[in-house]
Design a protein around this motif. Structure first.
Motif, PDB file in Angstrom:
ATOM      1  N   LEU A 146       0.806  -1.212   0.000  1.00  0.00           N
ATOM      2  CA  LEU A 146       0.000   0.000   0.000  1.00  0.00           C
ATOM      3  C   LEU A 146       0.844   1.270   0.000  1.00  0.00           C
ATOM      4  N   ASN A 147       2.045   1.207   0.595  1.00  0.00           N
ATOM      5  CA  ASN A 147       2.829   2.429   0.787  1.00  0.00           C
ATOM      6  C   ASN A 147       3.958   2.632  -0.215  1.00  0.00           C
ATOM      7  N   TYR A 148       4.352   1.578  -0.951  1.00  0.00           N
ATOM      8  CA  TYR A 148       5.572   1.700  -1.763  1.00  0.00           C
ATOM      9  C   TYR A 148       5.462   2.760  -2.845  1.00  0.00           C
ATOM     10  N   LYS A 149       4.238   3.032  -3.296  1.00  0.00           N
ATOM     11  CA  LYS A 149       4.056   4.023  -4.368  1.00  0.00           C
ATOM     12  C   LYS A 149       4.448   5.427  -3.911  1.00  0.00           C
ATOM     13  N   ASN A 150       4.424   5.671  -2.603  1.00  0.00           N
ATOM     14  CA  ASN A 150       4.703   7.013  -2.091  1.00  0.00           C
ATOM     15  C   ASN A 150       6.142   7.198  -1.612  1.00  0.00           C
ATOM     16  N   VAL A 151       6.917   6.119  -1.571  1.00  0.00           N
ATOM     17  CA  VAL A 151       8.257   6.215  -0.998  1.00  0.00           C
ATOM     18  C   VAL A 151       9.186   6.969  -1.948  1.00  0.00           C
ATOM     19  N   ALA A 152      10.044   7.806  -1.383  1.00  0.00           N
ATOM     20  CA  ALA A 152      10.994   8.587  -2.187  1.00  0.00           C
ATOM     21  C   ALA A 152      12.206   7.738  -2.524  1.00  0.00           C
ATOM     22  N   GLU A 153      12.714   7.914  -3.739  1.00  0.00           N
ATOM     23  CA  GLU A 153      13.917   7.207  -4.148  1.00  0.00           C
ATOM     24  C   GLU A 153      15.124   7.740  -3.372  1.00  0.00           C
TER      25      GLU A 153
ATOM     26  N   ASP B 209      21.197   9.943   7.186  1.00  0.00           N
ATOM     27  CA  ASP B 209      19.890  10.258   6.602  1.00  0.00           C
ATOM     28  C   ASP B 209      19.034   9.009   6.501  1.00  0.00           C
ATOM     29  N   LEU B 210      19.660   7.897   6.096  1.00  0.00           N
ATOM     30  CA  LEU B 210      18.920   6.645   5.950  1.00  0.00           C
ATOM     31  C   LEU B 210      18.421   6.142   7.297  1.00  0.00           C
ATOM     32  N   GLU B 211      19.276   6.228   8.330  1.00  0.00           N
ATOM     33  CA  GLU B 211      18.870   5.776   9.658  1.00  0.00           C
ATOM     34  C   GLU B 211      17.700   6.599  10.179  1.00  0.00           C
ATOM     35  N   GLU B 212      17.752   7.898   9.932  1.00  0.00           N
ATOM     36  CA  GLU B 212      16.661   8.761  10.376  1.00  0.00           C
ATOM     37  C   GLU B 212      15.365   8.424   9.639  1.00  0.00           C
ATOM     38  N   ALA B 213      15.505   8.152   8.314  1.00  0.00           N
ATOM     39  CA  ALA B 213      14.322   7.803   7.519  1.00  0.00           C
ATOM     40  C   ALA B 213      13.740   6.468   7.955  1.00  0.00           C
ATOM     41  N   LEU B 214      14.611   5.518   8.337  1.00  0.00           N
ATOM     42  CA  LEU B 214      14.144   4.209   8.779  1.00  0.00           C
ATOM     43  C   LEU B 214      13.421   4.285  10.119  1.00  0.00           C
ATOM     44  N   GLU B 215      13.767   5.279  10.925  1.00  0.00           N
ATOM     45  CA  GLU B 215      13.041   5.468  12.176  1.00  0.00           C
ATOM     46  C   GLU B 215      11.600   5.886  11.908  1.00  0.00           C
ATOM     47  N   GLN B 216      11.407   6.600  10.796  1.00  0.00           N
ATOM     48  CA  GLN B 216      10.067   7.035  10.414  1.00  0.00           C
ATOM     49  C   GLN B 216       9.314   5.945   9.654  1.00  0.00           C
ATOM     50  N   ASN B 217      10.057   5.122   8.897  1.00  0.00           N
ATOM     51  CA  ASN B 217       9.440   4.085   8.067  1.00  0.00           C
ATOM     52  C   ASN B 217      10.307   2.832   8.118  1.00  0.00           C
TER      53      ASN B 217
ATOM     54  N   LEU C 297      11.221   1.107   4.663  1.00  0.00           N
ATOM     55  CA  LEU C 297      11.631   2.020   3.593  1.00  0.00           C
ATOM     56  C   LEU C 297      12.425   1.317   2.493  1.00  0.00           C
ATOM     57  N   GLU C 298      13.451   0.564   2.881  1.00  0.00           N
ATOM     58  CA  GLU C 298      14.316  -0.065   1.879  1.00  0.00           C
ATOM     59  C   GLU C 298      13.556  -1.125   1.082  1.00  0.00           C
ATOM     60  N   GLU C 299      12.684  -1.867   1.744  1.00  0.00           N
ATOM     61  CA  GLU C 299      11.898  -2.884   1.039  1.00  0.00           C
ATOM     62  C   GLU C 299      10.926  -2.237   0.057  1.00  0.00           C
TER      63      GLU C 299
ATOM     64  N   ARG D 246      11.380   0.601  -1.460  1.00  0.00           N
ATOM     65  CA  ARG D 246      12.195   1.045  -2.598  1.00  0.00           C
ATOM     66  C   ARG D 246      12.518  -0.126  -3.524  1.00  0.00           C
ATOM     67  N   ASP D 247      12.832  -1.277  -2.922  1.00  0.00           N
ATOM     68  CA  ASP D 247      13.124  -2.459  -3.740  1.00  0.00           C
ATOM     69  C   ASP D 247      11.925  -2.868  -4.573  1.00  0.00           C
ATOM     70  N   LEU D 248      10.730  -2.764  -4.000  1.00  0.00           N
ATOM     71  CA  LEU D 248       9.530  -3.198  -4.710  1.00  0.00           C
ATOM     72  C   LEU D 248       9.292  -2.362  -5.966  1.00  0.00           C
ATOM     73  N   LYS D 249       9.778  -1.142  -5.977  1.00  0.00           N
ATOM     74  CA  LYS D 249       9.643  -0.315  -7.179  1.00  0.00           C
ATOM     75  C   LYS D 249      10.429  -0.888  -8.355  1.00  0.00           C
ATOM     76  N   THR D 250      11.387  -1.750  -8.065  1.00  0.00           N
ATOM     77  CA  THR D 250      12.142  -2.413  -9.134  1.00  0.00           C
ATOM     78  C   THR D 250      11.500  -3.750  -9.516  1.00  0.00           C
ATOM     79  N   GLY D 251      10.402  -4.119  -8.843  1.00  0.00           N
ATOM     80  CA  GLY D 251       9.670  -5.314  -9.207  1.00  0.00           C
ATOM     81  C   GLY D 251       9.705  -6.442  -8.196  1.00  0.00           C
ATOM     82  N   HIS D 252      10.583  -6.349  -7.174  1.00  0.00           N
ATOM     83  CA  HIS D 252      10.708  -7.491  -6.259  1.00  0.00           C
ATOM     84  C   HIS D 252      11.347  -7.043  -4.952  1.00  0.00           C
TER      85      HIS D 252
END
Length: 389
Positions: free
Chosen positions: A62-69, A78-86, A89-91, A93-99
């Protein structure tokens, strides 16, 4: 008296022996019951773990469409801070590549024996939905089938039988398609021979969507030329090796039985892209190959052709929309240009259909579920669900 004492002693020994056996049996049954109870408890537990996995999968879908690249200047902080919010996040982003693969995720960090859950999600619109490619679904279905059969290796003058018979198998009527079609009568009267063995077919066309690509093997043309599906010799009855035509299993690689009928340009493989109208109907196969390769080069961040020199960072990464695709293709694709007809077949993001596999594991016991999900109106609807496939 001594005889009576001896008999009493023997009897006592026998009683003790019998009681010992009974006690041992009771103890064994107790251990077995305890083991069964433990297994049942853990089995219930891993079932619950898969429910946890389903909740995780739904959040990501449901959320991957809104995640920023990820940006080029993104730091670890920056990544650690973003992961605290989501957390995912990394998964996403991966789903945007198909898997994407999530886990194994421990359900309780303080208790390692509580078990883990693993979730795997794959987008489903990187291939053609074969169920839309018939006369009642896509006006260009015949052209697409022609391109696929050409790449498979089917002789040009024999392609109509595959296309017409597929159309009769899939459509909702009993009218025969063209000269090469096959409806109920053709299947009922079929007496094809193979090495002196007469085949009798005990079925008729489905006249509806097929649930599995393997069903294509029941269609007469594919039945007589199995190499078209599996790869190999086109005509198994051809004895002379120099006359044998060899096929590749393109059909099984470019088709699916789920999907909207559109293709996600950001996840589709090159062999699917090069048969899309506007690409596959280029002047020759080499040009179609070049267009598809350029699309893949441009969208795959960090994997572009090393001989090309991109002018700006925005040239990398997934395509945002049709205008972005055309603009970057004109600027970076060299002499290859994408045809306007492709606009009717391409989608960009987000996708609607996903394949989900969830596995819960605890104390050596595993439970797996697989399903096909559709995201609609910010809800996840499961079209298929299979326990321990």
């Amino acid at each position: 008296m001594s005889g009576k004492r001896g008999s009493a002693l023997v009897l006592a020994i026998w009683i003790i022996a019998v009681l010992s056996i009974l006690v041992m049996n009771f103890a064994g049954e107790a251990r077995l019951t305890a083991g069964v109870n433990l297994f049942i408890r853990e089995r219930v537990h891993v079932f619950n773990l898969t429910e946890t996995g389903r909740a995780i999968a739904e959040v990501v879908m449901l959320n991957y469409k809104n995640v920023a690249e990820a940006s080029e200047d993104e730091t670890e902080e920056d990544l650690e801070e973003a992961l605290e919010q989501n957390r995912w996040l990394e998964e996403e982003r991966d789903l945007k590549t198909g898997h994407c693969v999530i886990g194994p995720v421990p359900v309780d960090h303080l208790n390692p024996d509580a078990g883990t859950v693993t979730v795997e999600i794959t987008t489903k619109e990187s291939k053609f939905n074969i169920n839309t490619l018939y006369q009642g679904g896509d006006p260009n279905y015949r052209d697409i089938w022609e391109l696929i059969l050409e790449q498979t290796g089917v002789p040009e003058d024999e392609r109509d039988q595959f296309i017409d018979q597929w159309n009769d198998w899939r459509d909702n009527d009993s009218s025969k398609t063209g000269d090469e079609g096959a409806e109920e009568e053709e299947y009922r009267d079929y007496d094809g021979t193979s090495k002196n063995k007469i085949d009798r077919l005990g079925y008729k066309p489905r006249n509806n969507e097929i649930p599995d690509l393997k069903e294509l093997a029941k269609i007469i043309a594919f039945r007589e030329h199995p190499g078209v599906l599996t790869g190999g010799v086109y005509d198994p009855e051809e004895d002379r090796e120099q006359d044998q035509i060899r096929c590749t299993n393109v059909i099984m690689r470019v088709f699916d039985v789920i999907g909207s009928g559109k293709i996600n340009v950001n996840t589709a493989p090159k062999e699917v892209l090069k048969i899309i109208p506007g690409i596959g109907d280029a002047e020759d196969e080499e040009e179609a190959e070049a267009i598809a390769a350029s699309i893949c080069d441009i969208r795959n961040k960090g994997n572009a052709d090393p001989d090309r020199h991109f002018a700006q960072d925005d040239d990398y990464g997934p395509f945002k929309d049709w205008n972005d695709l055309v603009t970057r293709m004109e600027r970076l694709g060299g002499s290859e240009t994408i045809g306007e007809a492709a606009q009717n077949y391409l989608i960009f993001a987000p996708e609607t259909y996903f394949e989900v596999a969830i596995t819960g594991t605890s104390l050596g016991i595993s439970h797996t579920v697989k399903g096909v999900a559709m995201v609609k109106d910010d809800k996840v609807v499961y079209l298929r669900w299979q326990e321990d496939p």
